[in-house]
Design a protein around this motif. Structure first.
Motif, short mmCIF file in Angstrom:
data_model
loop_
_atom_site.label_atom_id
_atom_site.label_comp_id
_atom_site.label_asym_id
_atom_site.label_seq_id
_atom_site.Cartn_x
_atom_site.Cartn_y
_atom_site.Cartn_z
N ARG A 1 62.84 39.43 23.68
CA ARG A 1 64.08 40.12 23.36
C ARG A 1 64.76 39.50 22.15
O ARG A 1 64.68 38.30 21.93
N TRP A 2 65.43 40.36 21.38
CA TRP A 2 66.27 39.88 20.30
C TRP A 2 67.53 39.26 20.89
O TRP A 2 67.87 39.51 22.05
N ASP B 1 70.45 40.13 20.59
CA ASP B 1 71.44 41.11 21.04
C ASP B 1 70.98 41.83 22.30
O ASP B 1 71.63 42.78 22.76
N GLY B 2 69.87 41.42 22.88
CA GLY B 2 69.44 41.95 24.16
C GLY B 2 68.41 43.06 24.09
O GLY B 2 67.82 43.42 25.11
N THR B 3 68.16 43.61 22.90
CA THR B 3 67.18 44.69 22.81
C THR B 3 65.76 44.11 22.73
O THR B 3 65.58 42.93 22.39
N ALA B 4 64.79 44.96 23.04
CA ALA B 4 63.40 44.49 23.09
C ALA B 4 62.80 44.39 21.69
O ALA B 4 63.12 45.18 20.81
N THR C 1 59.76 45.05 19.38
CA THR C 1 58.62 45.96 19.45
C THR C 1 57.79 45.88 18.18
O THR C 1 58.20 45.27 17.19
N ASP D 1 59.30 46.66 14.82
CA ASP D 1 59.96 45.60 14.05
C ASP D 1 58.96 44.94 13.08
O ASP D 1 59.32 44.57 11.96
N GLN E 1 64.73 42.18 12.59
CA GLN E 1 65.01 43.28 13.51
C GLN E 1 65.20 44.56 12.71
O GLN E 1 66.09 44.65 11.86
N ALA F 1 66.48 47.40 13.53
CA ALA F 1 67.80 48.04 13.69
C ALA F 1 68.84 47.40 12.78
O ALA F 1 69.66 48.08 12.17
N THR G 1 64.76 35.94 17.34
CA THR G 1 64.19 35.66 18.66
C THR G 1 64.21 34.16 18.95
O THR G 1 63.80 33.73 20.02
N GLU H 1 69.41 35.05 24.98
CA GLU H 1 68.21 35.81 25.37
C GLU H 1 66.94 35.00 25.15
O GLU H 1 65.84 35.54 25.27
#
Lengths: 565, 282
Positions: free
Chosen positions: A104-105, A107-110, A112, A115, A174, A176, A199, A220
Motif C-alpha cells: 500500500r501507498w 495514503d492507504g491505496t493499493a 498496482t 503505477d 504513485q 494518482a 511505500t 501503511e
C-alpha cells in the motif's frame, strides 16, 4: 573488505535479533542525520544528486535494491525475475515483475502495476528532463496484464534487463499523485515533488529545500515492527569537516554522510570516542595503466600508437615485476586510510578471491624475474638494461596531493628493483579533459605508465569491461577518443567481451566478468592499487546501519535502531 | 634623517642573504640525510633531534628538503636575474642612446608589459617541455626552461628604468663633450653611461631576483615547473598546503624562507642604491 563484511554481518545480526528484542514501531524516538550537501527535492527523477536520491529513498522504493556487496535483493517483489525462473523471456526482450501481496501507498491505496507503467511514462515523457532516463533505455512498453504483474518490454535483447525500477535512482511513483505532472509540467508540481507518496518506512512531515527534511512513520508500512525511529531528521548544509565534528566529536548528530577528509583527520576525530567511521566500497579503483605502445617523442605522429610496441613494457616480465614491487596495503593506508582498501582486482565483487600474494610486496621476486628475463644492470648505473634499452619509464598522473605521494613512493620501490622513473603531473582539468589537441590527456598517454581512478556506474560491468577491447584504443584517426588507453589488443579478450554482450543470466555474467577482469590483471594491462570507498560516520549507539555504495546509504533505515545498554 | 638606519638595512639584508645562501649551498653537505630518502615508518613526525623540522607525509626529512629546495629556488632566481638584467639593460641603453630605436623598443616593452605573464609562461612550458626534455633530460631541461622563461618575461622594468637614466646621462655636458670629440657610441656607453646607471641596474637586479624566486614558487605551486618529486621551495609550499591545518610547519618553513630571502634581497638592493646615489653622500 573486512570492515564492510563485519558491518553486513552486524546488520544481518541485528535483523535477526530485532524480533527477539520486540522493539516496537517508533519506540526509539528521533534519529538525526547530517548531509553536508542539502537535499533540494524529494523526487529522484528530477535530480541526479546523491543527496536528493538518498533523502527520497526513505519514502520512494524500487522493486529491487542493491545490498552493500552489490548483490540485487528483491524489495517490493518476492522474487528476482531471471532467465532460469522464467521471469526473463528466452529472447531476453521481456522481464516480468510480480509485486508483493498487499503493498500500500502511504495514503492507504493499493500499489498496482499501473503505477509501474506510469513511472516509466513519467521518466520518458517528452520535455520532462528526467535525470534517470538512462535507466529506461530501449524500453518500448510496460504491459500490465493484472494489478500485481508488470512486464517491461525492450526493443532489443537485453542480457542485463535490470535497469528500470532497480536501485535508488529508479523508484516507483504513485500514478494518482503525479498524473498531472508529465513532461514539461514535471518541475512545476512542487507539492508532489516535495512530499511524494511512497511505500517506504517514512513519509514527509516537513521539508524546507536546502535546509532540512523531517520524516514521520508511514502508517501503511508493510512491516508492523518497523521502523524503530518515530521521526527522522535530515539536516543539510555545512562542510564535511563540520559534519564529522558533529558526529564524532560532539555527538549532536547520529549519522554524517560522505566525509571526504584526510585519513589522519578522520582517525583523530574518531579517537574522541563518540562515534566511529564506516566505509562502503563501490567499483572505484585507483590503478596504474600500462602503455603497450611507444610514447617516444621522436616517433612524431606515430607516437603512442599501436604501430610501435613499447620497447620496455611489451615484455610481460617487466609488467609483472612492476606489480610485484608495489606494497598495496601501505599505499592504501597512506593515501586513503579508512576510505581505501588494497585492490588486486578491478571488480569489487571479485575481491573475495584475491590472490594473497598480490598483497605482499616482493622486491626480491621482482628482481629475480627481471634477471631471468634478461634485464640486467650491465653498466653499473643502477638501471637495468637489455639490448641497449634502459629500463626507464615516464610515470604521469593528475595533480593531486595523494597521487603525488603515490608517485614518489612507487618511484622509490621501482628504483629498488632497478627501474628508473621520471614523474610528471598534469593539471586534472587537462589530464582528464578530452581535448584532442592537447598532448597531455590520459587518452594521448604520452608516457609509459599513468595513474587514475575508474569505476562503472554500479549496475553491470559489461560496458566497463568492454572498454579494453582492441577497437576502443585511442588513435589519431579517431581523434584520440577511446577508453582503451593502454592500447592493449588481445583477440581472446575481445571474444569474451562479445560473449558478454549476448550472455544472459546473472551467474553466467558474473563468472565471465571475473574472467575478463582476471585477464586484464594477469596480463599486466592495469595494476590495480587501491579500492576507494565512501566514508560516513555514526555514533556508537546507532545500530542496524549497513553503509552501501551501490544504493542509497539510507537504504535500510527501517532497520536502524538505538542500541541500549 | 634615515641615513643612520640605511646602512643597517644593508648590513642586515646582506647578513641574512649570506646566511641563507651559505646554508643552502653547504647545508646538504653538512646535513647528511638524502633529500628523497623515505622512511614510511616515521611519517608526519614533529621536530626531533633526528629531524629538526620533522618529517613529511612520506617520512622524508623536511630540513634536508628545505635546504635542497633553496638551492634550486635561489639558483633559478640568480640565473633568471642575469638573463633579465642583461636583456633589460641592453634594450634600455639602446633605446636611450639610439634615437630611431627608442620608439619601437619602448612599444615592444609596453607590449610585453601588457601581456598576462603567467598564462604566457604556462604556454611556453607546455610547448617547450618535451623537446627540451629530450635534449637535456627532465630536470636540467626544466631548469633551463624556467630560467629562460622567467628571464625573458621580466626584463621590462629594468629596460624602462635604464632608458630613463640613460636619457638623463646623455643630456649631461661631459657626454656632449665626448661626442663632440668623436668618441664612438660603444665607448660612450661603457665609459660614461653604464657607470652612471649602475645603481639603477643594481636595484632592478635585486628586485628581479626577488620576482624570479616568487615566479618559480608560483609555477611550482601551480604544480607546473619541476617534476613533483623535485624539492623546491614553491613545490614544498604547494605540497604543504594540503596539510596546513594539521602540520602548519610543512608550509610555513618554505614559505618563510621565500619571504625572508626576498626581504633580504630587497634590503640589499635598497642599501646598494643609497650607497650608489651620490646625493646621499652629502
Amino acid at each position: 573488505m573486512t570492515l564492510s563484511t563485519t558491518l553486513t554481518g552486524m546488520a544481518l545480526g541485528t535483523l535477526m535479533a530485532l524480533p527477539l528484542g520486540a522493539a516496537e514501531r517508533g519506540a526509539d524516538g528521533e534519529v538525526r542525520i547530517l548531509y553536508w550537501q542539502s537535499p533540494t527535492t524529494l523526487n529522484p527523477y528530477l535530480s541526479g544528486g546523491i543527496k536528493d536520491n538518498d533523502a527520497a529513498s526513505l519514502i520512494l522504493e524500487p522493486l529491487v535494491r542493491y545490498d552493500p556487496t552489490g548483490e540485487m535483493i528483491p524489495w517490493l517483489v518476492d522474487e528476482l525475475p531471471t532467465l532460469e525462473n522464467g521471469g526473463v523471456s528466452a529472447d531476453q526482450t521481456r522481464i516480468t515483475w510480480r509485486l508483493k501481496d498487499g503493498l500500500r501507498w502511504s495514503d492507504g491505496t493499493a500499489v498496482t502495476s499501473a503505477d509501474l507503467r506510469f513511472s516509466w511514462q513519467y521518466c520518458t515523457a517528452e520535455g520532462g528532463g528526467c535525470a534517470q532516463v538512462a535507466k529506461f533505455t530501449d524500453v518500448v512498453d510496460v504491459e500490465t496484464p493484472d494489478p500485481r504483474t508488470a512486464t517491461v518490454v525492450f526493443s532489443k535483447p537485453k542480457p542485463f534487463p535490470y535497469g528500470p525500477f532497480v536501485g535508488a535512482q529508479a523508484p516507483i511513483l504513485q500514478a494518482a499523485q503525479f498524473a498531472d505532472c508529465l513532461g514539461t509540467r514535471a518541475p512545476t508540481c512542487t507539492e508532489a515533488n516535495f512530499a511524494p507518496i511512497g511505500t517506504g518506512p517514512y513519509r514527509v512531515k516537513e521539508f524546507r529545500p536546502g535546509d532540512v527534511v523531517v520524516y514521520e512513520i508511514n502508517p501503511e508500512y508493510r512491516d508492523p515492527w518497523k521502523p524503530s525511529f518515530a521521526t527522522v531528521t535530515i539536516k543539510g548544509g555545512g562542510t564535511a569537516e563540520g559534519a564529522a565534528r558533529a558526529v564524532l566529536e560532539t555527538g549532536e548528530f547520529d549519522y554524517a554522510w560522505n566525509l571526504q577528509l584526510s585519513p589522519d583527520v578522520l582517525l583523530r576525530k574518531q579517537a574522541r570516542g563518540k562515534g566511529k567511521v564506516i566505509s562502503a566500497f563501490g567499483s572505484l579503483v585507483e590503478r596504474i595503466a600500462v602503455n603497450f605502445s611507444d610514447p617516444d617523442p621522436n616517433l612524431g605522429a606515430a607516437r603512442s600508437t599501436a604501430a610501435h610496441p613499447n620497447p620496455v613494457l611489451s615484455d610481460a616480465a617487466v609488467r609483472r615485476a612492476l606489480s610485484m614491487a608495489l606494497d598495496r596495503r601501505l599505499l592504501s593506508e597512506i593515501g586513503y586510510g579508512p576510505a581505501g582498501r588494497p585492490a588486486c582486482n578491478l571488480l569489487p565483487f571479485a575481491a573475495g578471491d584475491t590472490d594473497p600474494a598480490c598483497l605482499q610486496q616482493d622486491l626480491e621476486g621482482a628482481r629475480a624475474l627481471l634477471d631471468q628475463a634478461g634485464w640486467v644492470d650491465s653498466d653499473g648505473d643502477g638501471v637495468r638494461d637489455k639490448d641497449g634499452t634502459k629500463l626507464r619509464l615516464v610515470f604521469q598522473t593528475s595533480t593531486n596531493a595523494v597521487r603525488q605521494d603515490f608517485q614518489a613512493v612507487i618511484k622509490e620501490w621501482w628504483r629498488q628493483i632497478g627501474i628508473e622513473t621520471e614523474l610528471r603531473n598534469i593539471d586534472a582539468s587537462v589530464f582528464f579533459g578530452t581535448d584532442p589537441g592537447s598532448p597531455d590527456t590520459m587518452q594521448r598517454f604520452y608516457a609509459d605508465v599513468q595513474m587514475f581512478a575508474g569505476a562503472y556506474d554500479g549496475t553491470d560491468p559489461e560496458n566497463y569491461l568492454a572498454s579494453w577491447t582492441c577497437g576502443k584504443a585511442p588513435t589519431p584517426e579517431n581523434q584520440w577518443q577511446g577508453s582503451n588507453v593502454s592500447r592493449w589488443c588481445d583477440p581472446a579478450y575481445d571474444a569474451m567481451a562479445a560473449k558478454m554482450a549476448v550472455t544472459g543470466g546473472i551467474d553466467a555474467r558474473t563468472t565471465l566478468a571475473k574472467a575478463m577482469s582476471d585477464a586484464l590483471v594477469e596480463n599486466g594491462v592495469v595494476l590495480p592499487l587501491v579500492d576507494r570507498g565512501r566514508v560516513s560516520a555514526l555514533v556508537h549507539d546507532l545500530g542496524g546501519v549497513a553503509i552501501n555504495a551501490w544504493d542509497s546509504e539510507l537504504w535500510n533505515i527501517a532497520d536502524w535502531h538505538r542500541i541500549k545498554n | 634623517m634615515t641615513n643612520a638606519r640605511r646602512p643597517l638595512a644593508l648590513w642586515f639584508g646582506a647578513w641574512l642573504l649570506g646566511l641563507i645562501v651559505l646554508s643552502t649551498a653547504l647545508g646538504p653537505m653538512l646535513w647528511g640525510l638524502p633529500v628523497d630518502q623515505m622512511d614510511l615508518a616515521a611519517r608526519n613526525q614533529g621536530p626531533s633531534a633526528a629531524h629538526p623540522l620533522g618529517t613529511d607525509q612520506l617520512g622524508r626529512d623536511l630540513l634536508a628538503r628545505v635546504l635542497a629546495g633553496g638551492r634550486i629556488s635561489l639558483g633559478v632566481g640568480a640565473l633568471a636575474m642575469l638573463v633579465s638584467v642583461a636583456l633589460g639593460t641592453a634594450i634600455g641603453v639602446l633605446a636611450g642612446m639610439v634615437r630611431w630605436l627608442d620608439g619601437p623598443l619602448m612599444r615592444l616593452t609596453d607590449l610585453f608589459l601588457s601581456l598576462p605573464l603567467l598564462p604566457l609562461v604556462l604556454i611556453a612550458i607546455t610547448l617547450f617541455r618535451a623537446p627540451l626534455s629530450a635534449a637535456f633530460g627532465p630536470e636540467t631541461s626544466i631548469f633551463v626552461l624556467v630560467v629562460t622563461v622567467i628571464g625573458a618575461t621580466s626584463w621590462m622594468p629594468t629596460a624602462r628604468v635604464v632608458r630613463g637614466e640613460v636619457l638623463s646621462v646623455m643630456g649631461r655636458s661631459y657626454v656632449m663633450a665626448a661626442r663632440s670629440t668623436g668618441t664612438r657610441g660603444v665607448t660612450i656607453a661603457t665609459r660614461h653611461v653604464l657607470p652612471n646607471t649602475r645603481s639603477a641596474i643594481i636595484v632592478s637586479a635585486t628586485l628581479s631576483v626577488a620576482a624570479a624566486i616568487i615566479t618559480e614558487s608560483t609555477l611550482s605551486f601551480l604544480g607546473l615547473g619541476f617534476p613533483p618529486d623535485f624539492a623546491t621551495w614553491g613545490r614544498l609550499l604547494f605540497d604543504g598546503t594540503a596539510y596546513l591545518s594539521d602540520y602548519p610547519g610543512r608550509a610555513l618553513w618554505p614559505g618563510a624562507l621565500i619571504s625572508l630571502s626576498v626581504l633580504a634581497i630587497v634590503y640589499v638592493g635598497d642599501g646598494l642604491r643609497d650607497r650608489g646615489d651620490p646625493r646621499n653622500l652629502r
